[in-house]
Design a protein around this motif. Structure first.
Motif, short mmCIF file in Angstrom:
data_model
loop_
_atom_site.label_atom_id
_atom_site.label_comp_id
_atom_site.label_asym_id
_atom_site.label_seq_id
_atom_site.Cartn_x
_atom_site.Cartn_y
_atom_site.Cartn_z
N SER A 277 31.38 33.16 20.59
CA SER A 277 31.40 34.63 20.61
C SER A 277 31.92 35.16 21.94
O SER A 277 32.71 36.12 21.98
CB SER A 277 30.00 35.16 20.32
OG SER A 277 29.52 34.70 19.08
N SER A 278 31.49 34.55 23.03
CA SER A 278 31.96 35.00 24.35
C SER A 278 33.47 34.78 24.51
O SER A 278 34.17 35.63 25.06
CB SER A 278 31.20 34.24 25.45
OG SER A 278 29.81 34.45 25.33
N PHE A 279 33.95 33.66 24.01
CA PHE A 279 35.38 33.39 24.10
C PHE A 279 36.19 34.42 23.31
O PHE A 279 37.23 34.91 23.77
CB PHE A 279 35.67 31.98 23.59
CG PHE A 279 37.12 31.64 23.53
CD1 PHE A 279 37.84 31.35 24.70
CD2 PHE A 279 37.78 31.60 22.31
CE1 PHE A 279 39.19 31.04 24.64
CE2 PHE A 279 39.13 31.29 22.26
CZ PHE A 279 39.84 31.01 23.42
N ILE A 280 35.68 34.76 22.11
CA ILE A 280 36.39 35.75 21.29
C ILE A 280 36.38 37.12 21.96
O ILE A 280 37.39 37.85 21.95
CB ILE A 280 35.76 35.81 19.88
CG1 ILE A 280 36.00 34.47 19.15
CG2 ILE A 280 36.33 36.96 19.08
CD1 ILE A 280 35.31 34.38 17.81
N LEU A 281 35.25 37.50 22.55
CA LEU A 281 35.18 38.79 23.24
C LEU A 281 36.06 38.83 24.49
O LEU A 281 36.54 39.89 24.89
CB LEU A 281 33.72 39.08 23.61
CG LEU A 281 32.76 39.35 22.45
CD1 LEU A 281 31.34 39.50 22.96
CD2 LEU A 281 33.19 40.59 21.67
N PHE A 282 36.26 37.69 25.14
CA PHE A 282 37.06 37.64 26.38
C PHE A 282 38.56 37.61 26.10
O PHE A 282 39.36 37.86 27.00
CB PHE A 282 36.65 36.40 27.18
CG PHE A 282 37.20 36.37 28.58
CD1 PHE A 282 36.77 37.28 29.54
CD2 PHE A 282 38.16 35.43 28.93
CE1 PHE A 282 37.28 37.25 30.82
CE2 PHE A 282 38.67 35.39 30.21
CZ PHE A 282 38.22 36.31 31.16
N LEU A 283 38.96 37.32 24.88
CA LEU A 283 40.38 37.25 24.52
C LEU A 283 41.13 38.57 24.76
O LEU A 283 42.24 38.55 25.30
CB LEU A 283 40.54 36.81 23.07
CG LEU A 283 40.37 35.31 22.79
CD1 LEU A 283 40.52 35.03 21.29
CD2 LEU A 283 41.39 34.50 23.57
N PRO A 284 40.60 39.75 24.40
CA PRO A 284 41.33 41.00 24.68
C PRO A 284 41.57 41.22 26.18
O PRO A 284 42.63 41.71 26.58
CB PRO A 284 40.42 42.08 24.09
CG PRO A 284 39.63 41.38 23.05
CD PRO A 284 39.41 40.00 23.57
N VAL A 285 40.59 40.84 27.03
CA VAL A 285 40.75 41.01 28.47
C VAL A 285 41.91 40.15 28.97
O VAL A 285 42.76 40.59 29.77
CB VAL A 285 39.43 40.66 29.19
CG1 VAL A 285 39.60 40.78 30.70
CG2 VAL A 285 38.30 41.54 28.69
N TYR A 288 45.32 41.75 27.75
CA TYR A 288 45.78 42.93 28.51
C TYR A 288 46.14 42.58 29.95
O TYR A 288 47.08 43.14 30.53
CB TYR A 288 44.71 44.02 28.47
CG TYR A 288 44.62 44.70 27.13
CD1 TYR A 288 45.68 45.49 26.67
CD2 TYR A 288 43.49 44.56 26.32
CE1 TYR A 288 45.61 46.13 25.45
CE2 TYR A 288 43.42 45.19 25.10
CZ TYR A 288 44.47 45.98 24.66
OH TYR A 288 44.40 46.60 23.45
N LEU A 289 45.40 41.67 30.56
CA LEU A 289 45.71 41.26 31.93
C LEU A 289 47.06 40.56 32.00
O LEU A 289 47.88 40.84 32.90
CB LEU A 289 44.60 40.35 32.46
CG LEU A 289 44.74 39.89 33.91
CD1 LEU A 289 44.75 41.09 34.85
CD2 LEU A 289 43.61 38.94 34.27
N SER A 290 47.32 39.66 31.07
CA SER A 290 48.62 38.97 31.05
C SER A 290 49.76 39.94 30.76
O SER A 290 50.85 39.83 31.34
CB SER A 290 48.59 37.85 30.01
OG SER A 290 48.36 38.37 28.73
N SER A 291 49.51 40.91 29.92
CA SER A 291 50.55 41.91 29.62
C SER A 291 50.86 42.75 30.85
O SER A 291 52.03 43.06 31.14
CB SER A 291 50.10 42.80 28.46
OG SER A 291 49.89 42.04 27.29
N PHE A 292 49.82 43.12 31.61
CA PHE A 292 50.01 43.93 32.80
C PHE A 292 50.81 43.17 33.86
O PHE A 292 51.77 43.70 34.46
CB PHE A 292 48.65 44.36 33.35
CG PHE A 292 48.74 45.08 34.65
CD1 PHE A 292 49.15 46.41 34.72
CD2 PHE A 292 48.39 44.43 35.83
CE1 PHE A 292 49.22 47.08 35.92
CE2 PHE A 292 48.45 45.09 37.05
CZ PHE A 292 48.88 46.41 37.09
N LEU A 293 50.47 41.93 34.11
CA LEU A 293 51.18 41.13 35.10
C LEU A 293 52.63 40.89 34.68
O LEU A 293 53.55 40.93 35.51
CB LEU A 293 50.46 39.79 35.30
CG LEU A 293 49.05 39.87 35.91
CD1 LEU A 293 48.41 38.49 35.96
CD2 LEU A 293 49.10 40.50 37.30
#
Length: 322
Positions: A277-285, A288-293
């Motif tokens: 569950s934690s891994f799935i919740l961390f996927l959007p972060v 978006y971080l990779s998209s920003f960089l």
């Protein structure tokens, strides 16, 4: 009129003249006597009691003849089928709740099928067996023997008892024996820990049961899933269900575990659940971080390209003036 009737007629007339009855122990009431008959009067009338008694004699004679129509071998086959039907019916009713009919009644069902095969002549294809099949199975419109045999066969098929038995119904299969042993072990664990928690029963606190019986329940559940998967691979979709004994036993255990005892997932199972569950919740972060960089780096490359083009154009202008 044949010669036998002509020979018997004088004896009958002599007996009537002597006042003897044709039916023993029966008396006729003569209204006008034989003299009146000889003079042209009415025939002697019989009383109601005599007619009823004569009808009783004829009915008993008819039943005796009907019984003699069935040969002794056929009567023995019919009696054997009747006794097997009684034993199987008694076993099915007694094993109705909880459902244990496959493990308790397979011997009675096998005996019934053998009795029916003997009647149909499948075992010994002789003239006597064919005569019995004709008399017991097809001599009347109701065909009660066929109806009973079809009822027991349909009940056995709907219960899927063949999926819990060995070939030729010689006994329970190895997986069924293991499952039933785990089922009895789970019930024994529930009962043992409930006795230790008698003081907490009023508050519906079954933590001791959930803790102590977790391993047994988990093993039983894994065994059931394995049997269900194996049945789906070996049989068609219509026959993939397990026998009713195994299904009912698992339903009882799950109902006790989840509804009565209100046991939740054990701690050993919640750790992987929380990690996933934690891994799935961390996927959007991460996304978006990779998209920003990536966008920032692309913008930097674009600016450097523009600067390089402006410098090169300035150099070209200077060369023209020189």
């Amino acid at each position: 009129m044949n010669w036998a009737s002509l020979l018997l007629l004088p004896g009958v007339l002599l007996g009537l003249c002597a006042g003897e009855n044709l039916l023993p122990n029966r008396s006729f009431l003569l209204q006008s006597g034989w003299e009146g008959t000889a003079l042209g009067g009415r025939a002697p009338a019989l009383s109601l009691e005599v007619l009823e008694a004569a009808a009783g004699d004829l009915s008993s004679l008819g039943s005796g003849l009907a019984g003699d129509l069935l040969e002794p071998d056929c009567r023995e086959l019919l009696a054997g089928f009747a006794n097997s039907s009684v034993r199987l019916t008694d076993c099915l009713v007694r094993s109705a709740r909880p459902v244990t009919l496959c493990q308790n009644c397979y011997r009675q069902y096998r005996d019934l099928t053998e009795r029916f095969d003997n009647i149909t002549g499948a075992v010994g294809n002789t003239t006597e067996s064919n005569n019995c099949a004709q008399s017991l199975l097809m001599s009347d419109r109701l065909q009660i023997v066929v109806i009973l045999s079809r009822f027991f066969t349909d009940t056995w098929t709907k219960a899927n008892c063949a999926n819990c038995l060995k070939k030729n119904s010689e006994g329970l299969s190895n997986d069924t024996v293991k499952f039933l042993a785990l089922f009895n072990e789970s019930l024994a664990c529930f009962e043992h820990n409930l006795q230790r928690q008698e003081d907490d029963l009023l508050s519906s606190n079954y933590t001791e049961v959930c803790k102590k019986c977790n391993a047994t329940y988990k093993t039983l559940n894994v065994m059931y899933n394995k049997m269900q998967k194996s049945g789906q691979e070996d049989e068609s979709e219509e026959q993939s269900n397990l026998c009713i004994d195994v299904e009912d036993a698992m339903n009882i255990t799950r109902r006790l575990w989840s509804t009565t005892f209100n046991c939740s997932l054990p701690c050993s199972d919640t750790v992987p659940v929380i990690a996933v569950s934690s891994f799935i919740l961390f996927l959007p972060v991460v996304f978006y971080l990779s998209s920003f960089l990536h966008s920032k780096q692309k913008k930097r490359i674009l600016i450097m390209t523009k600067r390089f083009q402006s410098n090169s154009s300035y150099v070209n202008i200077q060369e023209k003036f020189n």
